[in-house]
Design an enzyme around this catalytic site. Structure first.
Site, PDB file in Angstrom:
ATOM      1  N   GLY A   1      92.888  92.962 -10.078  1.00 24.36           N
ATOM      2  CA  GLY A   1      92.523  92.809  -8.673  1.00 24.36           C
ATOM      3  C   GLY A   1      93.575  93.350  -7.724  1.00 24.36           C
ATOM      4  O   GLY A   1      93.246  93.986  -6.707  1.00 24.36           O
TER       5      GLY A   1
ATOM      6  N   ASN B   1      89.629  82.451  -2.735  1.00 22.19           N
ATOM      7  CA  ASN B   1      90.197  81.891  -3.965  1.00 22.19           C
ATOM      8  C   ASN B   1      90.759  80.478  -3.803  1.00 22.19           C
ATOM      9  O   ASN B   1      90.977  79.798  -4.786  1.00 22.19           O
ATOM     10  CB  ASN B   1      91.305  82.805  -4.499  1.00 22.19           C
TER      11      ASN B   1
ATOM     12  N   GLN C   1      87.172  86.678  -7.134  1.00 24.25           N
ATOM     13  CA  GLN C   1      86.703  85.318  -7.468  1.00 24.25           C
ATOM     14  C   GLN C   1      85.184  85.250  -7.596  1.00 24.25           C
ATOM     15  O   GLN C   1      84.657  84.357  -8.251  1.00 24.25           O
ATOM     16  CB  GLN C   1      87.167  84.309  -6.401  1.00 24.25           C
TER      17      GLN C   1
ATOM     18  N   SER D   1      88.402  91.742 -11.169  1.00 27.32           N
ATOM     19  CA  SER D   1      89.510  91.511 -12.098  1.00 27.32           C
ATOM     20  C   SER D   1      89.007  90.789 -13.345  1.00 27.32           C
ATOM     21  O   SER D   1      88.324  89.765 -13.237  1.00 27.32           O
ATOM     22  CB  SER D   1      90.562  90.658 -11.385  1.00 27.32           C
TER      23      SER D   1
ATOM     24  N   HIS E   1      90.363  88.903 -15.769  1.00 27.86           N
ATOM     25  CA  HIS E   1      90.808  87.599 -16.293  1.00 27.86           C
ATOM     26  C   HIS E   1      90.235  86.399 -15.553  1.00 27.86           C
ATOM     27  O   HIS E   1      90.538  85.253 -15.885  1.00 27.86           O
ATOM     28  CB  HIS E   1      92.344  87.536 -16.340  1.00 27.86           C
TER      29      HIS E   1
ATOM     30  N   CYS F   1      98.343  81.965  -7.426  1.00 26.25           N
ATOM     31  CA  CYS F   1      98.963  83.288  -7.337  1.00 26.25           C
ATOM     32  C   CYS F   1     100.157  83.273  -6.393  1.00 26.25           C
ATOM     33  O   CYS F   1     101.043  84.086  -6.513  1.00 26.25           O
ATOM     34  CB  CYS F   1      97.968  84.315  -6.840  1.00 26.25           C
TER      35      CYS F   1
END
Ligand SMILES: Cc1ncc(COP(=O)(O)O)c(C=O)c1O
Length: 400
Positions: free
Chosen positions: A71, A157, A196, A216, A218, A342
């Site tokens: 991301g 997020n 997200q 992204s 993961h 993050c």
């Protein structure tokens, strides 16, 4: 001690089936997709197949997908790429202007701030309301004749609010047409960070109307260090990493075939199961929310009450430090986060909750629970059993 993971917005475990699909590409099928021999062609076939798989999900041309490391890289290319292209194409008559929102991930905010710091550049950080929704008329009123890009996240997020992407696309399209009529040849693009959102929401780029979309791996049980940027054909964009001609010349570097295979498989699985998973996970989230609010006084649910991701429940707990809650829950085997994982490591109150207009003393008590497909009602019940005591004990010793 049984460990319970309630932090899926930070990352998810790699799905075992996805891992199975990736495994051959670590060793047996190790070729470089740029090599002309059979080893290379085997890797190239996996790359092409993954790109086609993703294109089918996004409803786009495979050539519109740039695989990368996640991301953050996607967001950087989406912001800086069009700016570099405008310089390349000599479209600059005055400082370029970007509009984003106050609640974006640092991958967007710090990138825009970097441009502001280094270049003659303008940026507008649009407000959101108390539920985290961007104000469409304010956003539109900020568009100027030097605006090159609008970047708004698909879903937040920290609080899970889903932004009105389709409506923003329509606004951008209207201004694009206006620009053509006025003979202004500076393009105006719309980028959405779907990092997200991609695990639960529709990512059909035609329906969304976006020019660029960040994803992204993961966040939906795919491998870490994998991601993609959808870039609509015709978007003026310049590479950030230069070298070989990989990824349509927009992301040089030997492709991570096992990662790309994993990313495509995980996205396909998440998208195929999204209705079922959303229903399950939102049921658990609502059960957790209702019971938490019954058991503990002074709790606020943040984010939009309805227009939100199914897996995120974010709270402000009165007279508590988020970090203390997190540590006490961790000692009981439960992993949650306070604000955004993050950006953890900084004690600054969350920029998202600040933008939602909560005072700093309330923001300090922020708790984010993000559920996932392996969570059960028993796990939520265990949380509901241990958490009230943690809160009351912390409140007894709290200086807040
Ligand atoms: C909304 C959003 N954008 C971007 C990112 C960065 O993604 P990555 O971890 O793949 O670099 C995150 C990570 O949490 C995120 O939540």
């Amino acid at each position: 001690m049984k460990r319970i993971y309630f932090d899926h917005a930070a990352t998810t475990a790699l799905d075992k089936d996805v891992l199975g699909k990736m495994k051959p590409y670590f060793s047996d099928k190790f070729g470089n997709a740029s090599s002309l021999h059979a080893f290379g062609q085997e890797a190239k076939a996996a790359l092409d197949e993954s790109r086609q798989k993703v294109a089918n999900i996004l409803n786009c041309d495979p050539l519109e997908i740039i695989f990368n490391s996640g991301g953050t890289e996607s967001d950087n290319l989406a912001i800086k790429g069009p700016v570099l292209a405008a310089f390349r194409d000599k479209l600059i008559s005055k400082p370029l202007h970007i509009i984003t929102t106050k609640i974006e991930h640092p991958a967007i905010l710090k990138t825009v701030k970097q441009l502001e710091k280094l270049f003659d550049f303008e940026a507008t950080y649009a407000d959101v309301d108390v539920n985290g929704l961007v104000n469409l008329s304010q956003l539109e009123s900020e568009i100027k004749d030097n605006t090159i890009l609008i970047s708004v996240m698909y879903a937040n997020n920290e609080v899970g609010t889903i932004e009105p992407i389709v409506e923003i696309s329509k606004i951008v399209e209207k201004h694009r047409e206006k620009r053509q009529d006025n003979g202004n040849n500076l393009p105006i693009y719309f980028h959405a960070d779907a990092v997200q959102a991609a695990g639960y929401l529709d990512v059909d780029v035609k329906k969304l109307g976006v020019d660029m979309l960040s994803i992204s791996g993961h966040k939906f049980y795919g491998p870490k260090g994998t991601g993609l940027l959808y870039i609509k054909k015709g978007t003026g964009i310049e590479a950030l990493s230069t070298g070989g001609g990989h990824e349509n010349g927009l992301r040089a570097g030997t492709e991570n075939i096992s990662g790309i295979v994993g990313l495509a498989a995980a996205l396909k699985s998440a998208q195929e199961n999204k209705e079922m998973e959303s229903k399950k996970v939102s049921g658990l989230r609502d059960y957790l929310t209702q019971n938490l609010m019954k058991k503990i006084d002074g709790v606020i649910l943040t984010g939009h009450p309805e227009i939100r991701l199914p897996n995120i429940a974010s709270f402000l707990i009165d007279r508590i430090e988020g970090e203390s809650m997190l540590i006490k829950l961790d000692l009981k085997g439960i992993a949650v986060s306070t604000g955004s994982a993050c950006s953890s490591g900084s004690l600054e109150p969350s920029h998202v909750l600040k933008a939602l207009n909560y005072p700093p003393e309330k923001i300090h008590g922020s708790l984010r629970i993000s559920l996932g497909k392996e969570n059960t009602k028993e796990e939520v019940d265990y949380f509901l059993e241990v958490f009230p005591e943690i809160v009351y004990k912390l409140r007894e010793i709290s200086a807040l």
